[in-house]
Motif scaffolding. Sequence first.
Motif, PDB file in Angstrom:
ATOM      1  N   GLU A 110       0.825  -1.217   0.000  1.00  0.00           N
ATOM      2  CA  GLU A 110       0.000   0.000   0.000  1.00  0.00           C
ATOM      3  C   GLU A 110       0.859   1.267   0.000  1.00  0.00           C
ATOM      4  O   GLU A 110       0.600   2.222   0.728  1.00  0.00           O
ATOM      5  CB  GLU A 110      -0.956  -0.004   1.191  1.00  0.00           C
ATOM      6  CG  GLU A 110      -1.911  -1.196   1.170  1.00  0.00           C
ATOM      7  CD  GLU A 110      -2.867  -1.211   2.359  1.00  0.00           C
ATOM      8  OE1 GLU A 110      -2.652  -0.437   3.305  1.00  0.00           O
ATOM      9  OE2 GLU A 110      -3.810  -2.007   2.332  1.00  0.00           O
ATOM     10  N   ILE A 111       1.866   1.253  -0.859  1.00  0.00           N
ATOM     11  CA  ILE A 111       2.745   2.413  -1.029  1.00  0.00           C
ATOM     12  C   ILE A 111       2.300   3.183  -2.267  1.00  0.00           C
ATOM     13  O   ILE A 111       2.022   2.580  -3.311  1.00  0.00           O
ATOM     14  CB  ILE A 111       4.215   1.966  -1.173  1.00  0.00           C
ATOM     15  CG1 ILE A 111       4.682   1.287   0.125  1.00  0.00           C
ATOM     16  CG2 ILE A 111       5.121   3.135  -1.526  1.00  0.00           C
ATOM     17  CD1 ILE A 111       6.043   0.640   0.013  1.00  0.00           C
ATOM     18  N   GLU A 112       2.200   4.493  -2.164  1.00  0.00           N
ATOM     19  CA  GLU A 112       1.761   5.322  -3.288  1.00  0.00           C
ATOM     20  C   GLU A 112       2.671   5.100  -4.487  1.00  0.00           C
ATOM     21  O   GLU A 112       3.891   5.251  -4.403  1.00  0.00           O
ATOM     22  CB  GLU A 112       1.805   6.802  -2.889  1.00  0.00           C
ATOM     23  CG  GLU A 112       1.280   7.743  -3.956  1.00  0.00           C
ATOM     24  CD  GLU A 112      -0.192   7.497  -4.278  1.00  0.00           C
ATOM     25  OE1 GLU A 112      -0.483   7.258  -5.461  1.00  0.00           O
ATOM     26  OE2 GLU A 112      -1.013   7.512  -3.351  1.00  0.00           O
ATOM     27  N   HIS A 113       2.084   4.724  -5.616  1.00  0.00           N
ATOM     28  CA  HIS A 113       2.893   4.367  -6.779  1.00  0.00           C
ATOM     29  C   HIS A 113       2.424   5.063  -8.057  1.00  0.00           C
ATOM     30  O   HIS A 113       2.725   4.613  -9.156  1.00  0.00           O
ATOM     31  CB  HIS A 113       2.859   2.852  -6.985  1.00  0.00           C
ATOM     32  CG  HIS A 113       1.473   2.284  -7.102  1.00  0.00           C
ATOM     33  ND1 HIS A 113       0.752   1.884  -5.988  1.00  0.00           N
ATOM     34  CD2 HIS A 113       0.664   2.064  -8.171  1.00  0.00           C
ATOM     35  CE1 HIS A 113      -0.422   1.441  -6.379  1.00  0.00           C
ATOM     36  NE2 HIS A 113      -0.500   1.547  -7.702  1.00  0.00           N
ATOM     37  N   GLN A 114       1.702   6.167  -7.909  1.00  0.00           N
ATOM     38  CA  GLN A 114       1.269   6.933  -9.071  1.00  0.00           C
ATOM     39  C   GLN A 114       1.581   8.409  -8.871  1.00  0.00           C
ATOM     40  O   GLN A 114       1.462   8.935  -7.754  1.00  0.00           O
ATOM     41  CB  GLN A 114      -0.244   6.765  -9.306  1.00  0.00           C
ATOM     42  CG  GLN A 114      -0.646   5.374  -9.754  1.00  0.00           C
ATOM     43  CD  GLN A 114      -2.142   5.262  -9.972  1.00  0.00           C
ATOM     44  OE1 GLN A 114      -2.927   5.848  -9.229  1.00  0.00           O
ATOM     45  NE2 GLN A 114      -2.536   4.529 -10.996  1.00  0.00           N
ATOM     46  N   ASN A 115       1.990   9.057  -9.955  1.00  0.00           N
ATOM     47  CA  ASN A 115       2.194  10.505  -9.895  1.00  0.00           C
ATOM     48  C   ASN A 115       0.838  11.174  -9.655  1.00  0.00           C
ATOM     49  O   ASN A 115      -0.158  10.839 -10.295  1.00  0.00           O
ATOM     50  CB  ASN A 115       2.768  11.031 -11.215  1.00  0.00           C
ATOM     51  CG  ASN A 115       4.221  10.667 -11.389  1.00  0.00           C
ATOM     52  OD1 ASN A 115       4.957  10.592 -10.418  1.00  0.00           O
ATOM     53  ND2 ASN A 115       4.635  10.415 -12.620  1.00  0.00           N
ATOM     54  N   ARG A 116       0.807  12.101  -8.711  1.00  0.00           N
ATOM     55  CA  ARG A 116      -0.431  12.841  -8.486  1.00  0.00           C
ATOM     56  C   ARG A 116      -0.108  14.219  -7.914  1.00  0.00           C
ATOM     57  O   ARG A 116       0.913  14.425  -7.266  1.00  0.00           O
ATOM     58  CB  ARG A 116      -1.379  12.083  -7.566  1.00  0.00           C
ATOM     59  CG  ARG A 116      -0.861  11.818  -6.166  1.00  0.00           C
ATOM     60  CD  ARG A 116      -1.857  10.959  -5.392  1.00  0.00           C
ATOM     61  NE  ARG A 116      -1.361  10.595  -4.082  1.00  0.00           N
ATOM     62  CZ  ARG A 116      -1.521  11.345  -2.997  1.00  0.00           C
ATOM     63  NH1 ARG A 116      -2.151  12.504  -3.081  1.00  0.00           N
ATOM     64  NH2 ARG A 116      -1.043  10.956  -1.828  1.00  0.00           N
ATOM     65  N   GLU A 117      -1.017  15.118  -8.171  1.00  0.00           N
ATOM     66  CA  GLU A 117      -0.841  16.497  -7.707  1.00  0.00           C
ATOM     67  C   GLU A 117      -1.545  16.665  -6.372  1.00  0.00           C
ATOM     68  O   GLU A 117      -2.692  16.251  -6.200  1.00  0.00           O
ATOM     69  CB  GLU A 117      -1.428  17.464  -8.742  1.00  0.00           C
ATOM     70  CG  GLU A 117      -0.855  18.862  -8.659  1.00  0.00           C
ATOM     71  CD  GLU A 117      -1.316  19.731  -9.824  1.00  0.00           C
ATOM     72  OE1 GLU A 117      -0.449  20.262 -10.531  1.00  0.00           O
ATOM     73  OE2 GLU A 117      -2.538  19.866  -9.998  1.00  0.00           O
ATOM     74  N   MET A 118      -0.834  17.266  -5.413  1.00  0.00           N
ATOM     75  CA  MET A 118      -1.411  17.518  -4.092  1.00  0.00           C
ATOM     76  C   MET A 118      -1.356  19.015  -3.797  1.00  0.00           C
ATOM     77  O   MET A 118      -0.473  19.734  -4.289  1.00  0.00           O
ATOM     78  CB  MET A 118      -0.625  16.757  -3.008  1.00  0.00           C
ATOM     79  CG  MET A 118      -0.622  15.246  -3.177  1.00  0.00           C
ATOM     80  SD  MET A 118       0.243  14.417  -1.820  1.00  0.00           S
ATOM     81  CE  MET A 118       1.890  15.092  -2.012  1.00  0.00           C
TER      82      MET A 118
END
Length: 414
Positions: A110-118
Amino acid sequence: MSNGTFGIGRETRIVRSGARRVFTPHSPVDDISHFFGREEEASRFVSVINTEGQHVLVFGDRGVGKTSLAITTCRVLLQRVMGGGKYIEKRCDSSDTFESIVLNVLRALEIEHQNREMTQTTNRGGKASIKIPVAGAELDSHRQNAVKVLHQVSLSSPSWVAEQLQSKPGIFLIDEVDAVAGKEDRKKLAELVKLLSDNKSPLKVVLVGIASTGSDLTAGHPSVQRCLKEVQLKRMDDDDIKKIIRNGFKKLGQVPTEEVVTRITDISAGLPHFTHLICLKCAEASVVSGNKHIGSEVLTAALIESVKDSENALKDSYTNCLHSFNKPLEYKVIVLGAAQCKGSEFRAYDIRQQLQDRVGLDVEAAIISRRLTAIAAKAGGIIEKCGRGYYRFVDPRMPSFVKLLHGADKQSAA
């Protein structure tokens, strides 16, 4: 029908017996109570992976039980030694890359594995001065700034992946690494192992694959040897094969004769896959008949069923090779003699001896040599030349399949 519609009655009895949980030719052994004959290798595996900074590379020929050793040992380690952590398994194929392999473990943990804007919000506080005609005053001033930042993912970078994984306890088993086509992808896997080792990560990596040397699976990465310890699985010796046979039948309450044990051991030639396959067919026949005694008649019938259930690649290679000759029977005899030879390499003289001793045929060595040369010259042949006068089977499992087929042929002829 005595076995019920579509053989459901027969299948029900076999499933209830548990035979397919004890003998597992088509899937790895994953239960410690059904795991026999690899105690020494398992002990080394446990010792290595339980050492800080050490990871494991399991390699050897097809059919020697690499995956069974790795899966069974990993589960025992997590339960009894490492005190928990996740077990993640990835079985590779030719389409896999470094990115697709590590994506598997990132998702599982459950590690973040996608580019995303925060959006990050910051508060700024201070004193704001205002002027009025009567007096001067200071008022509290607060401003809120919203800043958009990018969560940057770099799946192609071993260092980025190692940074995400280094604090996570568990075992990541990567099976069939040899199927990964890209040399750079295998190098990146080796680099990931090295980085996890350098950071003393509690996440252990286990690489499993078909190879003659460990460096084949890591694309010769120069600095991974100190942290990636090799466990080579060779063919099992006859005593360990017999242990699989006897202990397995004992669990099912079945009793094989010594002749049956000896013949299964001979056909297996140190490859537990064939041991499990033949034993399963014997066990199924015993369950259906209700006779717990397994003799030569049960075995010979089981050999026919084992041939039917053998891997298509082996059957096709054997058939296509022999049928490409005008007199396939002559070549079939030569291949059978080669399959009976001890060791991975053989000469025409060795085949002649085996044919004399086992089949009662006296074939001149010169004739055998010509037939061997013809087989080795065939594209996609089952035998190849490996030195002056020396030959070997292209697929190390082929000798066992040939002996299996010979046993089935004898029963059919009878």
